[in-house]
Design a protein around this motif. Sequence first.
Motif, PDB file in Angstrom:
ATOM      1  N   MET A   1      12.420  10.825   1.983  1.00  0.00           N
ATOM      2  CA  MET A   1      13.648  10.979   1.244  1.00  0.00           C
ATOM      3  C   MET A   1      13.313  11.298  -0.212  1.00  0.00           C
ATOM      4  N   ALA A   2      14.145  12.150  -0.793  1.00  0.00           N
ATOM      5  CA  ALA A   2      13.959  12.633  -2.166  1.00  0.00           C
ATOM      6  C   ALA A   2      12.719  13.516  -2.309  1.00  0.00           C
ATOM      7  N   SER A   3      12.272  14.087  -1.192  1.00  0.00           N
ATOM      8  CA  SER A   3      11.129  14.995  -1.252  1.00  0.00           C
ATOM      9  C   SER A   3      11.556  16.444  -1.418  1.00  0.00           C
ATOM     10  N   GLY A   4      12.858  16.699  -1.278  1.00  0.00           N
ATOM     11  CA  GLY A   4      13.370  18.056  -1.394  1.00  0.00           C
ATOM     12  C   GLY A   4      13.688  18.699  -0.052  1.00  0.00           C
ATOM     13  N   LYS A   5      13.706  17.900   1.012  1.00  0.00           N
ATOM     14  CA  LYS A   5      13.903  18.443   2.362  1.00  0.00           C
ATOM     15  C   LYS A   5      15.165  19.282   2.504  1.00  0.00           C
ATOM     16  N   SER A   6      16.294  18.739   2.088  1.00  0.00           N
ATOM     17  CA  SER A   6      17.578  19.430   2.280  1.00  0.00           C
ATOM     18  C   SER A   6      17.605  20.764   1.543  1.00  0.00           C
ATOM     19  N   THR A   7      17.221  20.742   0.298  1.00  0.00           N
ATOM     20  CA  THR A   7      17.246  21.951  -0.521  1.00  0.00           C
ATOM     21  C   THR A   7      16.280  22.990   0.021  1.00  0.00           C
ATOM     22  N   VAL A   8      15.068  22.568   0.317  1.00  0.00           N
ATOM     23  CA  VAL A   8      14.052  23.502   0.812  1.00  0.00           C
ATOM     24  C   VAL A   8      14.444  24.049   2.181  1.00  0.00           C
ATOM     25  N   ALA A   9      14.935  23.191   3.066  1.00  0.00           N
ATOM     26  CA  ALA A   9      15.334  23.654   4.400  1.00  0.00           C
ATOM     27  C   ALA A   9      16.454  24.681   4.312  1.00  0.00           C
ATOM     28  N   GLN A  10      17.423  24.443   3.437  1.00  0.00           N
ATOM     29  CA  GLN A  10      18.526  25.395   3.279  1.00  0.00           C
ATOM     30  C   GLN A  10      18.002  26.729   2.749  1.00  0.00           C
ATOM     31  N   LEU A  11      17.185  26.675   1.703  1.00  0.00           N
ATOM     32  CA  LEU A  11      16.630  27.909   1.145  1.00  0.00           C
ATOM     33  C   LEU A  11      15.770  28.645   2.170  1.00  0.00           C
ATOM     34  N   VAL A  73      15.586  25.965  11.333  1.00  0.00           N
ATOM     35  CA  VAL A  73      14.840  25.095  10.433  1.00  0.00           C
ATOM     36  C   VAL A  73      15.402  23.695  10.650  1.00  0.00           C
ATOM     37  N   VAL A  74      14.590  22.826  11.241  1.00  0.00           N
ATOM     38  CA  VAL A  74      15.004  21.437  11.471  1.00  0.00           C
ATOM     39  C   VAL A  74      14.544  20.617  10.277  1.00  0.00           C
ATOM     40  N   GLN A  75      15.458  19.860   9.727  1.00  0.00           N
ATOM     41  CA  GLN A  75      15.158  18.997   8.589  1.00  0.00           C
ATOM     42  C   GLN A  75      15.393  17.553   9.002  1.00  0.00           C
ATOM     43  N   ASP A  76      14.372  16.725   8.837  1.00  0.00           N
ATOM     44  CA  ASP A  76      14.507  15.300   9.153  1.00  0.00           C
ATOM     45  C   ASP A  76      13.318  14.565   8.571  1.00  0.00           C
ATOM     46  N   VAL A  77      13.412  13.253   8.578  1.00  0.00           N
ATOM     47  CA  VAL A  77      12.281  12.406   8.225  1.00  0.00           C
ATOM     48  C   VAL A  77      11.612  12.037   9.549  1.00  0.00           C
ATOM     49  N   VAL A  78      10.435  12.592   9.780  1.00  0.00           N
ATOM     50  CA  VAL A  78       9.692  12.315  11.010  1.00  0.00           C
ATOM     51  C   VAL A  78       8.282  11.941  10.582  1.00  0.00           C
ATOM     52  N   ILE A  79       8.004  10.644  10.569  1.00  0.00           N
ATOM     53  CA  ILE A  79       6.700  10.181  10.099  1.00  0.00           C
ATOM     54  C   ILE A  79       6.104   9.207  11.099  1.00  0.00           C
ATOM     55  N   GLY A  80       4.839   8.882  10.871  1.00  0.00           N
ATOM     56  CA  GLY A  80       4.137   7.992  11.777  1.00  0.00           C
ATOM     57  C   GLY A  80       3.839   8.713  13.086  1.00  0.00           C
ATOM     58  N   PRO A 102       5.364  15.041  -1.605  1.00  0.00           N
ATOM     59  CA  PRO A 102       5.137  14.912  -3.042  1.00  0.00           C
ATOM     60  C   PRO A 102       4.571  13.540  -3.386  1.00  0.00           C
ATOM     61  N   ASP A 103       4.018  13.443  -4.559  1.00  0.00           N
ATOM     62  CA  ASP A 103       3.463  12.200  -5.074  1.00  0.00           C
ATOM     63  C   ASP A 103       4.552  11.121  -5.081  1.00  0.00           C
ATOM     64  N   PRO A 104       4.237   9.874  -4.696  1.00  0.00           N
ATOM     65  CA  PRO A 104       5.256   8.829  -4.644  1.00  0.00           C
ATOM     66  C   PRO A 104       5.943   8.563  -5.988  1.00  0.00           C
ATOM     67  N   GLU A 105       5.235   8.742  -7.084  1.00  0.00           N
ATOM     68  CA  GLU A 105       5.866   8.544  -8.392  1.00  0.00           C
ATOM     69  C   GLU A 105       6.944   9.598  -8.638  1.00  0.00           C
ATOM     70  N   VAL A 106       6.688  10.818  -8.187  1.00  0.00           N
ATOM     71  CA  VAL A 106       7.670  11.900  -8.320  1.00  0.00           C
ATOM     72  C   VAL A 106       8.881  11.592  -7.448  1.00  0.00           C
ATOM     73  N   VAL A 107       8.639  11.122  -6.230  1.00  0.00           N
ATOM     74  CA  VAL A 107       9.743  10.774  -5.326  1.00  0.00           C
ATOM     75  C   VAL A 107      10.592   9.663  -5.934  1.00  0.00           C
ATOM     76  N   ALA A 126       6.330   2.037   0.631  1.00  0.00           N
ATOM     77  CA  ALA A 126       6.181   1.710   2.052  1.00  0.00           C
ATOM     78  C   ALA A 126       6.300   2.965   2.917  1.00  0.00           C
ATOM     79  N   LEU A 127       7.293   3.791   2.631  1.00  0.00           N
ATOM     80  CA  LEU A 127       7.467   5.009   3.411  1.00  0.00           C
ATOM     81  C   LEU A 127       6.305   5.971   3.188  1.00  0.00           C
ATOM     82  N   ASN A 128       5.840   6.065   1.954  1.00  0.00           N
ATOM     83  CA  ASN A 128       4.692   6.908   1.645  1.00  0.00           C
ATOM     84  C   ASN A 128       3.444   6.424   2.378  1.00  0.00           C
ATOM     85  N   SER A 129       3.288   5.130   2.492  1.00  0.00           N
ATOM     86  CA  SER A 129       2.139   4.572   3.207  1.00  0.00           C
ATOM     87  C   SER A 129       2.158   4.978   4.677  1.00  0.00           C
ATOM     88  N   VAL A 130       3.326   4.894   5.309  1.00  0.00           N
ATOM     89  CA  VAL A 130       3.446   5.321   6.712  1.00  0.00           C
ATOM     90  C   VAL A 130       3.141   6.807   6.817  1.00  0.00           C
TER      91      VAL A 130
END
Length: 168
Positions: A1-11, A73-80, A102-107, A126-130
């Motif tokens: 989340m806050a990585s730019g997924k929605s904007t990038v996927a739309q573009l 273009v599928v946009q979602d949070v899919v980790i682990g 992106p770097d966690p500090e940027v997120v 925590a999410l970045n660690s996963v």
Amino acid sequence: MASGKSTVAQLLAEQWEHSVHLRGDIFRKMIVNHRAEMTPEAEGTEAENQLRLRYRLAAQAADTYVQAGFTVVVQDVVIGPMLSEFVAYVRSRPLYVIVLCPDPEVVARREEQRSKKGYGSWTVEALNSVLRKETPQIGLWLDTSRLSPEETVTEIRARAESEALVLP
């Protein structure tokens, strides 16, 4: 989340004449009663079952759109480990996997600056660690910390064929 997924996927979806921007999270939002939200402690629970259902539905929708002639273009949070599962759910090929990391500090800074809050019981750390420790290294992993959404799309288009293609 806050990585730019929605904007990038739309573009990215806008790059093709017949295209779909499929927001996987819509399948979670469709559950009216008994929706179970993913939390850091949700492993093996109804929330995890619903997450798998969401991924299967997104994959099926993507395949259906592809069969109808669309680029999807599928946009979602899919980790682990679920990233491998999601890739297996999608039948259409070619399939390109792009992971924005992106770097966690940027997120954290982006999350603070936006009105939409996505983290809930999760922390950025925590999410970045996963993402970085438990997610299979498949596809193109792109550090978007210093890239605009337009620059991110340019990088994806330039590198997808050689780095993001997932073979059957």
